[in-house]
Design an enzyme around this catalytic site. Structure first.
Site, PDB file in Angstrom:
ATOM      1  N   ARG A   1      -7.498  43.968   9.172  1.00  0.00           N
ATOM      2  CA  ARG A   1      -8.493  43.208   9.947  1.00  0.00           C
ATOM      3  C   ARG A   1      -9.905  43.502   9.440  1.00  0.00           C
ATOM      4  O   ARG A   1     -10.740  42.613   9.329  1.00  0.00           O
ATOM      5  CB  ARG A   1      -8.389  43.509  11.446  1.00  0.00           C
ATOM      6  CG  ARG A   1      -9.395  42.689  12.248  1.00  0.00           C
ATOM      7  CD  ARG A   1      -9.376  42.977  13.723  1.00  0.00           C
ATOM      8  NE  ARG A   1      -8.160  42.509  14.345  1.00  0.00           N
ATOM      9  CZ  ARG A   1      -7.485  43.187  15.259  1.00  0.00           C
ATOM     10  NH1 ARG A   1      -7.903  44.365  15.640  1.00  0.00           N
ATOM     11  NH2 ARG A   1      -6.383  42.688  15.779  1.00  0.00           N
TER      12      ARG A   1
ATOM     13  N   THR B   1      -1.878  51.210  20.691  1.00  0.00           N
ATOM     14  CA  THR B   1      -2.657  52.031  19.767  1.00  0.00           C
ATOM     15  C   THR B   1      -2.580  53.502  20.199  1.00  0.00           C
ATOM     16  O   THR B   1      -3.082  54.373  19.509  1.00  0.00           O
ATOM     17  CB  THR B   1      -4.143  51.607  19.784  1.00  0.00           C
ATOM     18  OG1 THR B   1      -4.551  51.516  21.160  1.00  0.00           O
ATOM     19  CG2 THR B   1      -4.343  50.272  19.115  1.00  0.00           C
TER      20      THR B   1
ATOM     21  N   ASP C   1       0.546  43.310  24.537  1.00  0.00           N
ATOM     22  CA  ASP C   1      -0.373  44.116  23.739  1.00  0.00           C
ATOM     23  C   ASP C   1      -0.949  45.219  24.639  1.00  0.00           C
ATOM     24  O   ASP C   1      -0.945  45.086  25.866  1.00  0.00           O
ATOM     25  CB  ASP C   1      -1.503  43.196  23.221  1.00  0.00           C
ATOM     26  CG  ASP C   1      -2.159  43.772  21.979  1.00  0.00           C
ATOM     27  OD1 ASP C   1      -1.708  44.830  21.501  1.00  0.00           O
ATOM     28  OD2 ASP C   1      -3.123  43.161  21.486  1.00  0.00           O
TER      29      ASP C   1
ATOM     30  N   LYS D   1       0.151  44.561  14.104  1.00  0.00           N
ATOM     31  CA  LYS D   1       1.211  44.631  15.117  1.00  0.00           C
ATOM     32  C   LYS D   1       1.468  43.255  15.740  1.00  0.00           C
ATOM     33  O   LYS D   1       2.614  42.818  15.850  1.00  0.00           O
ATOM     34  CB  LYS D   1       0.845  45.659  16.205  1.00  0.00           C
ATOM     35  CG  LYS D   1       0.663  47.069  15.661  1.00  0.00           C
ATOM     36  CD  LYS D   1       0.334  48.076  16.738  1.00  0.00           C
ATOM     37  CE  LYS D   1      -1.030  47.888  17.355  1.00  0.00           C
ATOM     38  NZ  LYS D   1      -2.141  48.058  16.376  1.00  0.00           N
ATOM     39  N   THR D   2       0.383  42.575  16.115  1.00  0.00           N
ATOM     40  CA  THR D   2       0.534  41.242  16.722  1.00  0.00           C
ATOM     41  C   THR D   2       1.177  40.282  15.727  1.00  0.00           C
ATOM     42  O   THR D   2       2.054  39.493  16.075  1.00  0.00           O
ATOM     43  CB  THR D   2      -0.860  40.702  17.140  1.00  0.00           C
ATOM     44  OG1 THR D   2      -1.484  41.691  17.943  1.00  0.00           O
ATOM     45  CG2 THR D   2      -0.750  39.411  17.905  1.00  0.00           C
TER      46      THR D   2
HETATM   47  P1  ADP Z   1      -3.050  44.448  15.517  1.00  0.00           P
HETATM   48  O1  ADP Z   1      -2.217  43.627  16.463  1.00  0.00           O
HETATM   49  O2  ADP Z   1      -2.316  45.634  14.964  1.00  0.00           O
HETATM   50  O3  ADP Z   1      -4.401  44.840  16.058  1.00  0.00           O
HETATM   51  P2  ADP Z   1      -3.155  41.989  13.962  1.00  0.00           P
HETATM   52  O4  ADP Z   1      -1.712  41.652  13.817  1.00  0.00           O
HETATM   53  O5  ADP Z   1      -3.938  41.215  14.976  1.00  0.00           O
HETATM   54  O6  ADP Z   1      -3.349  43.553  14.204  1.00  0.00           O
HETATM   55  O7  ADP Z   1      -3.821  41.845  12.502  1.00  0.00           O
HETATM   56  C1  ADP Z   1      -5.188  41.616  12.305  1.00  0.00           C
HETATM   57  C2  ADP Z   1      -5.411  40.662  11.162  1.00  0.00           C
HETATM   58  O8  ADP Z   1      -5.174  41.352   9.939  1.00  0.00           O
HETATM   59  C3  ADP Z   1      -4.444  39.465  11.148  1.00  0.00           C
HETATM   60  O9  ADP Z   1      -5.036  38.327  11.705  1.00  0.00           O
HETATM   61  C4  ADP Z   1      -4.165  39.235   9.671  1.00  0.00           C
HETATM   62  O10 ADP Z   1      -5.047  38.281   9.152  1.00  0.00           O
HETATM   63  C5  ADP Z   1      -4.439  40.549   9.023  1.00  0.00           C
HETATM   64  N1  ADP Z   1      -3.199  41.273   8.679  1.00  0.00           N
HETATM   65  C6  ADP Z   1      -2.611  42.251   9.406  1.00  0.00           C
HETATM   66  N2  ADP Z   1      -1.546  42.750   8.761  1.00  0.00           N
HETATM   67  C7  ADP Z   1      -1.455  42.078   7.589  1.00  0.00           C
HETATM   68  C8  ADP Z   1      -0.540  42.158   6.476  1.00  0.00           C
HETATM   69  N3  ADP Z   1       0.444  43.063   6.454  1.00  0.00           N
HETATM   70  N4  ADP Z   1      -0.737  41.319   5.449  1.00  0.00           N
HETATM   71  C9  ADP Z   1      -1.743  40.428   5.466  1.00  0.00           C
HETATM   72  N5  ADP Z   1      -2.650  40.315   6.464  1.00  0.00           N
HETATM   73  C10 ADP Z   1      -2.509  41.126   7.530  1.00  0.00           C
END
Ligand code: ADP
Length: 332
Positions: free
Chosen positions: A216, A157, A108, A63-64
């Site tokens: 992640r 989430t 977030d 998401k981030t």
């Molecule tokens: P969230 O905000 O949903 O908790 P993040 O955007 O922080 O998740 O993603 C966590 C990590 O996973 C990122 O740093 C990245 O390295 C990896 N990641 C997430 N989505 C992808 C994707 N679609 N393709 C490649 N790597 C991804």
């Protein structure tokens, strides 16, 4: 890989290095990417700030990363904060009044924004107005400030905990799904290339199955398997090194951790396999209800191991098979 680059990527900034910085590096979630493409193109065509967007889905799904990609595509700066970091109404007001035209504000854990602070957001999102109350008691006055055009990108989430008035003010709610095993493999291959880690196809497969369908976690397992391969092997992650690394981490081949197994076994051993209410389960596990609902259950449900029914949680047959245990009173 160049030794110099390799040296500079230590464990702490690995996450930063692995975060996709361009759309074509962002694996999967095709429907969401298509949706965003249309929203971004339309906003750019009209020369306006993009509509407010909410990303919803389990932690670690990207998401981030999407929020940053959206800002990059809009050529806009990003300001980031999170629900729990906003303690006073003044915190929100200060952020909003300092926004630059077109800026993306990323919040977030939006479900953890305090309700009073949330109310500051409504007119800001809807009319780009900030209502400030100056002073106290009978002499208090309300001051209304105009805000520059901006885009709120929020992530949560727990979409069901978001208040209705806030949720209804987003122009689009995009829900991220767990990744397919193929896409997790692609992410592992991309990450291992960036980090200069050699992987055999069986190593990729073992880690992909245990990654809880979550990028992640895939990256985290990759880092730990690399450590294991460097200490106990030749540095290359093959099937047997990957399996041993998982064993060391107490993660089984389906990605279950001791806490997941404990949850399933508690339902089976103490509650006859369910149904059991989540509050009762939380008390039996000495765990917060929110953690059970947020962290453990979504993945166990995606595996078909657990079901939420109106009467409570139930363990399903595939979980008995996986844990190699008998269903209480059953034939399995
Ligand atoms: P969230 O905000 O949903 O908790 P993040 O955007 O922080 O998740 O993603 C966590 C990590 O996973 C990122 O740093 C990245 O390295 C990896 N990641 C997430 N989505 C992808 C994707 N679609 N393709 C490649 N790597 C991804």
């Amino acid at each position: 890989m160049n030794e110099e680059i390799k040296k500079n990527i230590d464990d702490t900034n690995v996450d930063q290095v692995l975060r996709p910085a361009a759309w074509d590096e962002y694996v999967g979630q095709e429907k969401i990417k298509d949706n965003l493409r249309v929203i971004i193109d339309a906003a750019q065509k009209r020369g306006e700030a993009m509509d407010h967007i909410l990303f919803s889905g389990p932690a670690g799904l990207g998401k981030t990363t999407l929020a940053f990609l959206v800002a990059k595509e809009m050529g806009a700066p990003v300001r980031t904060t999170s629900g729990p970091a906003l303690e006073k109404m003044g915190d929100m007001a200060a952020i909003l009044t300092n926004l630059e035209p077109g800026e993306v504000l990323f919040i977030d854990e939006a479900h953890r924004i305090n309700r009073l602070i949330e109310e500051v957001l409504y007119p800001a999102m809807e009319m780009r107005k900030l209502h400030l109350v100056i002073g106290k008691g009978p002499s208090a006055r309300t001051l209304t400030l105009d805000l520059p055009p901006f885009t709120l990108v929020a992530a949560t989430t727990r979409e069901n905990l978001l208040s209705h008035p806030l949720r209804s003010r987003f122009g689009a709610i995009l829900r991220l799904d767990y990744y397919t095993e193929d896409n997790i493999k692609k992410i592992l291959e991309r990450s291992s290339k960036i980090l200069g880690i050699e992987m055999a196809p069986e190593g990729v497969e073992v880690l992909a199955r245990a990654a809880r369908a979550t990028p992640r976690i895939a990256n985290r397992l990759l880092k730990r398997a690399r450590d294991y391969a460097e200490i106990h092997g030749t540095g290359m992650i093959d099937g047997s090194i990957a399996k041993k690394a998982l064993e060391m981490l107490d993660v089984d081949e389906a990605g279950l951790e001791p806490s997941d197994r404990k949850l399933l076994l508690t339902i089976v051993e103490k509650f006859g396999g369910g149904p059991v209410g989540v509050n009762t389960l939380a008390a039996a596990l000495n765990e917060e209800k929110g953690v059970i609902e947020d962290i453990y259950e979504p993945y166990l449900m995606s595996l078909g191991f657990l079901q939420r029914t109106s009467a409570g949680r139930m363990v399903l047959p595939p979980a008995y098979e996986h844990l190699k245990i008998k269903k209480p009173g059953g034939l399995l």
